[in-house]
Design a protein around this motif. Structure first.
Motif, PDB file in Angstrom:
ATOM      1  N   ALA A  15       0.827  -1.216   0.000  1.00 51.82           N
ATOM      2  CA  ALA A  15       0.000   0.000   0.000  1.00 51.82           C
ATOM      3  C   ALA A  15       0.859   1.262   0.000  1.00 51.82           C
ATOM      4  O   ALA A  15       0.477   2.286  -0.574  1.00 51.82           O
ATOM      5  N   LEU A  16       2.019   1.186   0.629  1.00 54.35           N
ATOM      6  CA  LEU A  16       2.917   2.347   0.707  1.00 54.35           C
ATOM      7  C   LEU A  16       3.534   2.697  -0.641  1.00 54.35           C
ATOM      8  O   LEU A  16       4.103   3.775  -0.809  1.00 54.35           O
ATOM      9  N   LYS A  17       3.444   1.787  -1.612  1.00 54.63           N
ATOM     10  CA  LYS A  17       4.017   2.023  -2.935  1.00 54.63           C
ATOM     11  C   LYS A  17       2.992   2.539  -3.948  1.00 54.63           C
ATOM     12  O   LYS A  17       3.328   2.752  -5.107  1.00 54.63           O
ATOM     13  N   LEU A  18       1.756   2.715  -3.515  1.00 53.91           N
ATOM     14  CA  LEU A  18       0.748   3.267  -4.417  1.00 53.91           C
ATOM     15  C   LEU A  18       1.142   4.684  -4.835  1.00 53.91           C
ATOM     16  O   LEU A  18       1.644   5.461  -4.007  1.00 53.91           O
ATOM     17  N   PRO A  19       0.901   5.072  -6.072  1.00 56.01           N
ATOM     18  CA  PRO A  19       1.258   6.433  -6.518  1.00 56.01           C
ATOM     19  C   PRO A  19       0.573   7.537  -5.723  1.00 56.01           C
ATOM     20  O   PRO A  19       1.079   8.658  -5.673  1.00 56.01           O
ATOM     21  N   VAL A  20      -0.579   7.211  -5.110  1.00 56.40           N
ATOM     22  CA  VAL A  20      -1.337   8.241  -4.379  1.00 56.40           C
ATOM     23  C   VAL A  20      -0.989   8.296  -2.891  1.00 56.40           C
ATOM     24  O   VAL A  20      -1.457   9.184  -2.169  1.00 56.40           O
ATOM     25  N   THR A  21      -0.173   7.342  -2.400  1.00 54.25           N
ATOM     26  CA  THR A  21       0.131   7.256  -0.969  1.00 54.25           C
ATOM     27  C   THR A  21       1.207   8.252  -0.554  1.00 54.25           C
ATOM     28  O   THR A  21       2.214   8.427  -1.236  1.00 54.25           O
ATOM     29  N   LYS A  22       0.962   8.916   0.589  1.00 48.22           N
ATOM     30  CA  LYS A  22       1.919   9.877   1.123  1.00 48.22           C
ATOM     31  C   LYS A  22       2.524   9.434   2.459  1.00 48.22           C
ATOM     32  O   LYS A  22       3.617   9.853   2.814  1.00 48.22           O
ATOM     33  N   ALA A  23       1.798   8.609   3.219  1.00 45.28           N
ATOM     34  CA  ALA A  23       2.306   8.132   4.515  1.00 45.28           C
ATOM     35  C   ALA A  23       1.446   6.964   4.984  1.00 45.28           C
ATOM     36  O   ALA A  23       0.312   6.780   4.508  1.00 45.28           O
ATOM     37  N   GLY A  24       1.968   6.196   5.931  1.00 45.08           N
ATOM     38  CA  GLY A  24       1.205   5.069   6.448  1.00 45.08           C
ATOM     39  C   GLY A  24       1.648   4.674   7.840  1.00 45.08           C
ATOM     40  O   GLY A  24       2.657   5.166   8.360  1.00 45.08           O
ATOM     41  N   ALA A  25       0.885   3.778   8.451  1.00 47.08           N
ATOM     42  CA  ALA A  25       1.225   3.257   9.781  1.00 47.08           C
ATOM     43  C   ALA A  25       0.482   1.946   9.978  1.00 47.08           C
ATOM     44  O   ALA A  25      -0.527   1.676   9.313  1.00 47.08           O
ATOM     45  N   LEU A  26       0.990   1.139  10.886  1.00 46.80           N
ATOM     46  CA  LEU A  26       0.329  -0.113  11.246  1.00 46.80           C
ATOM     47  C   LEU A  26       0.253  -0.201  12.762  1.00 46.80           C
ATOM     48  O   LEU A  26       1.257  -0.034  13.456  1.00 46.80           O
ATOM     49  N   MET A  27      -0.959  -0.417  13.268  1.00 45.15           N
ATOM     50  CA  MET A  27      -1.204  -0.422  14.704  1.00 45.15           C
ATOM     51  C   MET A  27      -0.829  -1.781  15.315  1.00 45.15           C
ATOM     52  O   MET A  27      -0.736  -2.788  14.619  1.00 45.15           O
ATOM     53  N   PRO A  28      -0.623  -1.841  16.644  1.00 47.82           N
ATOM     54  CA  PRO A  28      -0.127  -3.069  17.272  1.00 47.82           C
ATOM     55  C   PRO A  28      -1.104  -4.241  17.268  1.00 47.82           C
ATOM     56  O   PRO A  28      -0.718  -5.353  17.620  1.00 47.82           O
ATOM     57  N   ASP A  29      -2.355  -4.021  16.868  1.00 48.93           N
ATOM     58  CA  ASP A  29      -3.294  -5.143  16.731  1.00 48.93           C
ATOM     59  C   ASP A  29      -3.353  -5.635  15.296  1.00 48.93           C
ATOM     60  O   ASP A  29      -4.212  -6.434  14.934  1.00 48.93           O
ATOM     61  N   GLY A  30      -2.435  -5.165  14.443  1.00 45.13           N
ATOM     62  CA  GLY A  30      -2.483  -5.439  13.020  1.00 45.13           C
ATOM     63  C   GLY A  30      -2.475  -6.909  12.657  1.00 45.13           C
ATOM     64  O   GLY A  30      -1.775  -7.717  13.276  1.00 45.13           O
ATOM     65  N   HIS A  31      -3.261  -7.259  11.632  1.00 38.17           N
ATOM     66  CA  HIS A  31      -3.217  -8.613  11.062  1.00 38.17           C
ATOM     67  C   HIS A  31      -3.723  -8.565   9.631  1.00 38.17           C
ATOM     68  O   HIS A  31      -4.250  -7.545   9.166  1.00 38.17           O
ATOM     69  N   HIS A  32      -3.554  -9.655   8.919  1.00 39.03           N
ATOM     70  CA  HIS A  32      -3.841  -9.732   7.486  1.00 39.03           C
ATOM     71  C   HIS A  32      -5.314  -9.487   7.191  1.00 39.03           C
ATOM     72  O   HIS A  32      -6.197  -9.944   7.910  1.00 39.03           O
ATOM     73  N   GLY A  33      -5.588  -8.715   6.124  1.00 42.22           N
ATOM     74  CA  GLY A  33      -6.962  -8.456   5.705  1.00 42.22           C
ATOM     75  C   GLY A  33      -7.059  -8.497   4.195  1.00 42.22           C
ATOM     76  O   GLY A  33      -6.276  -9.191   3.533  1.00 42.22           O
TER      77      GLY A  33
END
Length: 465
Positions: free
Chosen positions: A105-123
């Motif tokens: 998702a961070l490599k999308l041309p429209v993406t400027k920033a991202g984060a993943l929270m500590p409860d993160g899992h595959h979706g």
């Protein structure tokens, strides 16, 4: 009356240019005016052709007008070679598949920033617990299928001993006043101001969902959705409710926008995947440009679904408050599957939180645990690194399939007894052991939120599957 029949030649004879606008116009007419006389339909199309600017915001004619004025370009999209800036919280507790989804998702041309929270899992598309800031683009799967899924907590001036002392009464309240899954609805429907919204009149596909939304108001979905009686413990004497420190009875609910949101997500995801086709691993991250008719329409529909989800919670709490004969002392609620327009580093961005709680400075939210673990009332700290976000719960430790394979009903029964929890409904896939340790999750986000209080579940109602 005979079903409407239109051919491309009919529109060309009116003066329509050859190209995509022909199929767009025919689809719009067949979807919305299939029982109308052909001459009347052709007159509508002629009127739009003559003055398309007048119809650019029209729910039915808007896409035709857009194709006439500034056609949407459909072209295969490539991922950037580098990732946008990001931070992962509690990285050691998150599976590699979820991290890989964020990296994509961070490599999308429209993406400027991202984060993943500590409860993160595959979706699907963006991982659960994923936060993504994009420029003038909204990703339907970055919001999620259950648009506006949210938490709502009501706190009552009742001693916790009431729950144990009148358990049968509280159990019956949940049986009588909560509905779950795809088929349960309340016998007595209550009208709501949400149904007066223009979106139910001006967006054709949303208009078709209005009756279903009306029937499902005040109900909850399946899966991990719940309504619970439990014990609220206010721990911060400077709390926003001006409540004395101590324990109270609380009602906590978790659910979203029901069939309304699911159908909106499905419809606009298909449109996004056609308009911004992406490589295989990123295909579910297709976006809609907010300068397009479809992008604007999704934005309106998404916000409607979010407000509808809120209305559902308010109806649930209203029914239970009436049964209790009490008004709540305080109410806390928040979305965690949504997109917001927010300013990041001085620029307006679209911030997607798929399974993440808004945590701007001073903003209250609720982060639940499991059916036997405490949830937390939190106050955001406004962390720039998390894009003003926190976890939306404990997060899954086991997938639904693995939970069903590894956990038995007797395992669940023992854990419920050990914690003094009464469960109505609920499947093996929602077993407490299928979730991460909420205390570890909270320990991994101390820089994101402060704890105002806790909620300990005592009587839990879920879908019976």
């Amino acid at each position: 009356m005979a079903k409407l029949k239109l051919r491309g030649k009919d529109l060309i004879d009116l003066g329509y240019p050859q190209g995509k606008v022909i199929s767009v116009a025919i689809n719009a007419m067949l979807s919305n005016y299939k029982r109308e006389r052909k001459d009347k339909v052709l007159q509508r199309l002629k009127t739009v052709l003559k003055n398309p600017e007048k119809y650019i915001n029209d729910g039915i004619m808007g896409k035709i007008a857009e194709e006439l004025i500034a056609p949407v370009k459909v072209e295969a999209q490539k991922l950037n070679n580098t990732r946008a800036p990001f931070t992962i919280f509690g990285e050691n507790e998150i599976d590699e598949a979820a991290k890989h989804q964020l990296y994509t998702a961070l490599k999308l041309p429209v993406t400027k920033a991202g984060a993943l929270m500590p409860d993160g899992h595959h979706g699907y598309g963006l991982p659960i617990g994923g936060v993504l800031a994009t420029e003038n683009a909204v990703i339907p799967y970055g919001v999620g299928v259950d648009i506006g899924c949210r938490m709502c907590l009501s706190v009552y001036d009742l001693a916790p001993s009431y729950i144990e002392g009148s358990k049968d009464k509280y159990v019956q309240m949940l049986r009588d006043h909560t509905k779950f899954g795809g088929y349960e609805v309340h016998k007595q429907q209550v009208d709501n101001v949400i149904f007066e919204r223009d979106e139910f009149k001006t967006i054709p596909m949303v208009k078709k969902l209005k009756d279903k939304a009306f029937k499902q108001l005040g109900s909850s979905g399946g899966g991990n959705h719940f309504v619970e009686f439990g014990i609220v413990d206010i721990k911060d004497e400077n709390n926003e409710f001006n409540l004395p420190l101590g324990q109270y009875v609380g009602i906590l609910s978790h659910s979203g926008s029901r069939g309304l949101g699911a159908n909106i997500a499905k419809h606009y995801t298909k449109l996004a995947m056609k308009q911004t086709p992406l490589p295989g691993e990123a295909k579910h991250l297709a976006w809609l440009d907010l300068n397009t008719h479809d992008g604007q329409e999704y934005w309106l529909a998404m916000n409607l679904a979010g407000d509808y989800a809120s209305a559902c919670h308010h109806d649930i709490h209203r029914r239970l408050s009436k049964a209790l004969g009490k008004r709540p002392l305080a109410v806390v609620e928040n979305h965690h599957n949504f997109a917001w327009k927010e300013v990041i580093d001085g620029q307006e961005m679209i911030v997607h939180r798929k399974g993440a709680t808004p945590a701007q400075e001073g903003v209250l939210g609720i982060i639940p645990g499991s059916m036997t673990a405490p949830g937390f009332i939190v106050r955001g700290k406004g962390s720039k690194q998390s894009l003003n976000s926190a976890s939306h719960g404990a997060g899954r430790l086991l997938s639904r399939r693995k939970a069903k394979a590894q956990i038995t009903k007797s395992d669940i029964k023992k854990v419920l007894q050990d914690h003094g929890v009464t469960l109505l409904g609920g499947g093996i896939d929602e077993a407490p052991m299928a979730y991460k340790d909420i205390n570890k999750v909270m320990a991994n986000q101390t820089e994101l939120v402060d704890i105002v209080g806790t909620f300990v579940p005592k009587i839990v109602r879920m879908d019976s599957n």
